[in-house]
Design a protein around this motif. Sequence first.
Motif, PDB file in Angstrom:
ATOM      1  N   LEU A 160      21.829  15.255  42.257  1.00 31.88           N
ATOM      2  CA  LEU A 160      23.165  15.564  41.727  1.00 31.88           C
ATOM      3  C   LEU A 160      23.383  14.939  40.364  1.00 31.88           C
ATOM      4  O   LEU A 160      24.118  15.463  39.538  1.00 31.88           O
ATOM      5  CB  LEU A 160      24.247  15.040  42.679  1.00 31.88           C
ATOM      6  N   GLU A 161      22.800  13.762  40.165  1.00 35.29           N
ATOM      7  CA  GLU A 161      23.066  13.028  38.920  1.00 35.29           C
ATOM      8  C   GLU A 161      21.853  12.172  38.573  1.00 35.29           C
ATOM      9  O   GLU A 161      21.189  11.634  39.456  1.00 35.29           O
ATOM     10  CB  GLU A 161      24.288  12.120  39.107  1.00 35.29           C
ATOM     11  N   GLN A 194      21.251   8.945  36.153  1.00 31.49           N
ATOM     12  CA  GLN A 194      21.803   7.908  35.262  1.00 31.49           C
ATOM     13  C   GLN A 194      20.634   7.082  34.750  1.00 31.49           C
ATOM     14  O   GLN A 194      20.020   6.308  35.508  1.00 31.49           O
ATOM     15  CB  GLN A 194      22.774   7.003  36.032  1.00 31.49           C
ATOM     16  N   TRP A 212      15.647  15.729  36.182  1.00 31.53           N
ATOM     17  CA  TRP A 212      16.934  16.253  35.765  1.00 31.53           C
ATOM     18  C   TRP A 212      17.791  16.589  36.983  1.00 31.53           C
ATOM     19  O   TRP A 212      17.257  16.794  38.076  1.00 31.53           O
ATOM     20  CB  TRP A 212      16.742  17.568  34.968  1.00 31.53           C
ATOM     21  N   ALA A 213      19.091  16.670  36.742  1.00 37.29           N
ATOM     22  CA  ALA A 213      19.979  17.134  37.799  1.00 37.29           C
ATOM     23  C   ALA A 213      19.571  18.540  38.218  1.00 37.29           C
ATOM     24  O   ALA A 213      19.052  19.308  37.398  1.00 37.29           O
ATOM     25  CB  ALA A 213      21.421  17.136  37.315  1.00 37.29           C
ATOM     26  N   GLU A 247      31.454  15.288  42.732  1.00 39.23           N
ATOM     27  CA  GLU A 247      30.338  15.923  42.029  1.00 39.23           C
ATOM     28  C   GLU A 247      30.947  16.882  41.013  1.00 39.23           C
ATOM     29  O   GLU A 247      31.599  17.864  41.387  1.00 39.23           O
ATOM     30  CB  GLU A 247      29.430  16.695  42.999  1.00 39.23           C
ATOM     31  N   ASP A 256      32.171   5.924  36.242  1.00 40.77           N
ATOM     32  CA  ASP A 256      30.906   6.430  36.769  1.00 40.77           C
ATOM     33  C   ASP A 256      30.476   5.525  37.919  1.00 40.77           C
ATOM     34  O   ASP A 256      31.179   4.570  38.272  1.00 40.77           O
ATOM     35  CB  ASP A 256      29.855   6.540  35.664  1.00 40.77           C
ATOM     36  N   THR A 286      34.606  13.813  31.800  1.00 43.54           N
ATOM     37  CA  THR A 286      33.510  14.008  32.755  1.00 43.54           C
ATOM     38  C   THR A 286      32.520  15.023  32.209  1.00 43.54           C
ATOM     39  O   THR A 286      32.853  15.836  31.334  1.00 43.54           O
ATOM     40  CB  THR A 286      34.032  14.517  34.103  1.00 43.54           C
ATOM     41  N   ARG A 287      31.312  14.990  32.740  1.00 42.98           N
ATOM     42  CA  ARG A 287      30.294  15.965  32.359  1.00 42.98           C
ATOM     43  C   ARG A 287      29.762  16.650  33.611  1.00 42.98           C
ATOM     44  O   ARG A 287      29.635  16.000  34.658  1.00 42.98           O
ATOM     45  CB  ARG A 287      29.135  15.272  31.633  1.00 42.98           C
ATOM     46  N   THR A 328      27.218  18.051  36.334  1.00 45.40           N
ATOM     47  CA  THR A 328      26.042  17.423  36.960  1.00 45.40           C
ATOM     48  C   THR A 328      26.063  15.896  36.830  1.00 45.40           C
ATOM     49  O   THR A 328      25.042  15.270  36.595  1.00 45.40           O
ATOM     50  CB  THR A 328      24.701  17.983  36.418  1.00 45.40           C
ATOM     51  N   THR A 329      27.263  15.352  36.960  1.00 38.77           N
ATOM     52  CA  THR A 329      27.379  13.897  37.112  1.00 38.77           C
ATOM     53  C   THR A 329      28.319  13.619  38.277  1.00 38.77           C
ATOM     54  O   THR A 329      29.015  14.523  38.757  1.00 38.77           O
ATOM     55  CB  THR A 329      27.966  13.224  35.854  1.00 38.77           C
ATOM     56  N   LEU A 330      28.320  12.351  38.700  1.00 38.13           N
ATOM     57  CA  LEU A 330      29.254  11.923  39.735  1.00 38.13           C
ATOM     58  C   LEU A 330      30.300  11.026  39.088  1.00 38.13           C
ATOM     59  O   LEU A 330      29.974  10.216  38.218  1.00 38.13           O
ATOM     60  CB  LEU A 330      28.513  11.155  40.830  1.00 38.13           C
TER      61      LEU A 330
END
Lengths: 384, 401
Positions: free
Chosen positions: A307-308, A310, A374-375, B336, B366, B375-376, B378-380
């Motif tokens: 999903l993410e 970092q 990658w996501a 999500e 984040d 927010t972007r 495909t991030t949480l």
Amino acid sequence: MRLTTYARTLHELSILCDQGFREVILEPKALARFGKLSNDEFIALFHRASELGLRVLLEWDILMTEDLFGEKVAALRELLPYADALRVQDPGALHWALKETTKPLQFIAENGNHNRAALEGWIDLCGGRLERVVLSIELSKTVIEDYVEHLSVPCELLGLGRILLFYTPRPLLSALLPERTAQNQDLAALGESEESPHKGFPLVENQHGTFMFHIKEFCLLEYAADLRSAGLGFFRIDQRWETPPKLAEISALSRHFDPQAFERLKEGYSQDLMRGFYLGNKTDSQFHKLKNSRLQKREGNYIGEVLEVQKASHLAIMVKNLRGLCLGDVLQIMHPKGHLIDTKVHALRNLALEPVSEVPPGEVALIQFVEGVWAKAQVYFIER
Amino acid sequence: MKSQKLPEVLAPAGSLDKLKVAVLYGANAVYVGGQKFGLRTAADNFTEDELREGMAFAHARGAKVYVVLNSFLHDKDLTELPEFVSFLEDIGTDAVIVSDLGVVRTVRAHSTIPIHVSTQASTLNVHSALLWKEAGAQRIVLGREVSVREAGKIRREAQIEIEMFIHGSMCMAYSGHCVISNFTQGRDSNRGGCAHSCRFEYSIEGLDTLEKKRAFFMSSKDLEGLRVLPAFIEEGIDSLKIEGRMKSHLYAGTMAKVYSEALRFYAQHGHFLSDDLRDWEAELSKVSHRAYTEASLLTPAGPDSIFNERENASEGEWRMVGTVVEANPKAGIVLEVRNAFNQGDEIEILPFRGSAVRLRALEMSDLASQPVVRTRPTTLVRLPFVSGVEAMHLVRHRINP
């Protein structure tokens, strides 16, 4: 292999007789998609056809919602004594005709019905009443040969004529051509799509709805001898839109193909001709391109989706399998572009950032950051 | 002979996630596709593991799962079908949706799974329904040209379950009777390759006029039958189908929620005379859609049912910004993110039942607890916990206030 075709005038009946036809398809305006005949005209043509020794096939090929069905049955009952056989496409019309008439039936299975089991099904449902099945023009040569050999009733195939692409009961041209609509006439137009290089799709709007045809006509005249050898029962010639109809030339080519005569026919024909899928139907060959197979889940060892990402912190993985994700699991991560990255889970946390030894299905697992992921990447087990 | 039994709400599920969303938001049944044999080749579709899991998930919550086998299969496709049908029976599939008589015969030869005849078969009248019943069908998904009143008559006279579309995109053609893609793109529309040629603009030239007119003349408005619900119930329609396996999670959830809430209201009060009707309509309008029409549900669709606009002209006012992946006092609300939004924006969290929870995204961080201003995808992102918010809740944001 016999020829069959349509007629709308007494003169056309005489031509059919001269060309050796033994049957004719007549289309009542109320019952056939492109019918032009009033009941009186139909009956007059029936009598003349009978005198000429032509068997009359009544075409009832419109699709009907329930209210319309009642109306059309009433119209059909008036014409039924003047038909030697009924041609139907709506399964409801087929069922009604089976129950309410004793006429021989021909089922137009041109829409779908691309497997032998389906055609055998229609034949079985008709319990011996079906005298002919009309095959789809999307079938290829080998498939047609198989059906002709194995089906228990004779088959008919379009030999030359327009390709119907689209049929709706909704009036689509009226709003664009109101001046013509006011005259209560059938509407005819040509369409050009912005998505396609093709121009000049013939369009028709009449009391039964709106129809669009291909810019080219379907033609298997070159293959008529093969089809005859294969045992095809009936070869249909459709000249309803060709002015003047070229029945004599086409009949001759159907019986004996002459390349030079065919070239002359094509030169004088109003539309270009095509053989469609006769030599092979590959209309499913592009399907694998419609989605990224690397984003598709595989069976068994699938864990979930990233999903993410970092950087220098973690990967967040939604655990979608039924087993969960554990510390020490060895994973394979498939990048959307296809390359594979293997990694062992040596740090595992939940979304409250608590270290855990296992993350259950349906929850998000945070594992160590892995370079190059990658996501949307898909995650699989290698070993636990 | 009028019946008051409430119809089931049948929602589309293009993926396992969407199945869960649709069931949690109130669908009584969902329809899904396997990797083959359906009409949505470009959809995610379900692997066999996912079918098994989706079946278990739905059944545990009292919902049914129907599997589409509604392609017009060619002989070579049929050879692989028996094994798949046996698998579907083993995992407890509630019905298969079929449009081809060869497929009907294959399913019957290899299983006892109930058969629903797809709208692709364009079943429009009593006699057609009777024929399919004789062939072994338990339910007919009627063509979208049939009115609710006609459907009631078909149900009574053919004595067969009836399913009707109540919402979603519509083929302009009789379903199964369009082969534009086949002949112009080389993609079989009736095996899942529809290129949506009807949605493009055409230049139309009348044969006796020199004038050309440009129009999206083959594009249909979207069906919306909320106000027709009383008629569906009066006529005893068994199932109300929502189109859209290719559509978003927000679509699947919103549709399942609105139509199931409306039916629950009816079950409780015996009528739809409520201010809630406006709320339900407002909810339907929050999902991206073409202009709505009741099409032929009451009277035959006319020229006003044509959607004479380019597709992207009809973006909804609201956009899904994400899905709650976890919500508890310890973790907060973890979202999500699917579409970006800003700190301070008003967002709505859509609960499985009841009104949306509206809140302003003032505090966002984040997962490493760093503040987030925008927010972007495909991030949480983490928001403060709000009671009542659960995992799988959908979150939306107004994009055209």
